[in-house]
Design a protein around this motif. Sequence first.
Motif, PDB file in Angstrom:
ATOM      1  N   CYS A   1     -89.347  66.127  -8.698  1.00  0.00           N
ATOM      2  CA  CYS A   1     -90.731  66.596  -8.576  1.00  0.00           C
ATOM      3  C   CYS A   1     -91.383  66.728  -9.949  1.00  0.00           C
ATOM      4  N   ILE A   2     -92.550  66.104 -10.107  1.00  0.00           N
ATOM      5  CA  ILE A   2     -93.265  66.162 -11.381  1.00  0.00           C
ATOM      6  C   ILE A   2     -93.718  67.582 -11.708  1.00  0.00           C
ATOM      7  N   THR A   3     -93.968  68.406 -10.691  1.00  0.00           N
ATOM      8  CA  THR A   3     -94.549  69.720 -10.957  1.00  0.00           C
ATOM      9  C   THR A   3     -93.535  70.849 -11.079  1.00  0.00           C
ATOM     10  N   CYS A   4     -92.440  70.816 -10.297  1.00  0.00           N
ATOM     11  CA  CYS A   4     -91.470  71.922 -10.406  1.00  0.00           C
ATOM     12  C   CYS A   4     -90.105  71.477 -10.911  1.00  0.00           C
ATOM     13  N   GLY A   5     -89.875  70.147 -10.954  1.00  0.00           N
ATOM     14  CA  GLY A   5     -88.615  69.633 -11.486  1.00  0.00           C
ATOM     15  C   GLY A   5     -87.459  69.573 -10.502  1.00  0.00           C
ATOM     16  N   LYS A   6     -87.670  70.026  -9.264  1.00  0.00           N
ATOM     17  CA  LYS A   6     -86.588  69.970  -8.271  1.00  0.00           C
ATOM     18  C   LYS A   6     -86.310  68.528  -7.886  1.00  0.00           C
ATOM     19  N   MET A   7     -85.030  68.251  -7.584  1.00  0.00           N
ATOM     20  CA  MET A   7     -84.643  66.936  -7.080  1.00  0.00           C
ATOM     21  C   MET A   7     -84.500  67.038  -5.573  1.00  0.00           C
ATOM     22  N   GLY A   8     -84.763  65.940  -4.905  1.00  0.00           N
ATOM     23  CA  GLY A   8     -84.614  65.928  -3.459  1.00  0.00           C
ATOM     24  C   GLY A   8     -84.678  64.514  -2.948  1.00  0.00           C
ATOM     25  N   ASP A   9     -84.457  64.369  -1.650  1.00  0.00           N
ATOM     26  CA  ASP A   9     -84.559  63.038  -1.064  1.00  0.00           C
ATOM     27  C   ASP A   9     -85.081  63.151   0.360  1.00  0.00           C
ATOM     28  N   GLY A  10     -85.143  62.019   1.022  1.00  0.00           N
ATOM     29  CA  GLY A  10     -85.623  62.002   2.394  1.00  0.00           C
ATOM     30  C   GLY A  10     -87.029  62.554   2.514  1.00  0.00           C
ATOM     31  N   SER A  11     -87.271  63.275   3.585  1.00  0.00           N
ATOM     32  CA  SER A  11     -88.622  63.780   3.845  1.00  0.00           C
ATOM     33  C   SER A  11     -88.998  64.932   2.923  1.00  0.00           C
ATOM     34  N   PHE A  12     -88.032  65.501   2.196  1.00  0.00           N
ATOM     35  CA  PHE A  12     -88.343  66.588   1.265  1.00  0.00           C
ATOM     36  C   PHE A  12     -89.114  66.082   0.048  1.00  0.00           C
TER      37      PHE A  12
END
Length: 123
Positions: free
Chosen positions: A31-42
């Motif tokens: 995520c560009i704004t919070c830095g969290k990584m994720g995949d799929g629909s997230f």
Amino acid sequence: VKRTLISIPKLKKKAWRVFSLWIRNRDNFTCITCGKMGDGSFMHAGHYISRRHNATLFDERNVHAQCMNCNLWGYGNMGVYTQKLLEKYGSKIIDDLVKKSRTIKQFTRTELEEIIKKYETTP
């Protein structure tokens, strides 16, 4: 043999699917704004300038990986998004995107097919 053409709206939808995945891959599903990584629909491909503006819909500078929390529930987390764009692209980026978004853009079949072809491969 008669070939039926895919409608422009369906081509645009396919172009968005391909482009969206390309963006998320480019940004390593981070995520560009919070830095969290994720995949799929997230993990979404979040627009700085709303996707209702065709002129900036497929602009790589306007779309970045963004988690569902920031993109949907945080309404794009625009303050942080603005700061990240300025850091990444420099001081002219916001004006450039806003100016571009104010132009009228109608996609042709050829343009959408080219977008699909260009972004079908990962970055």
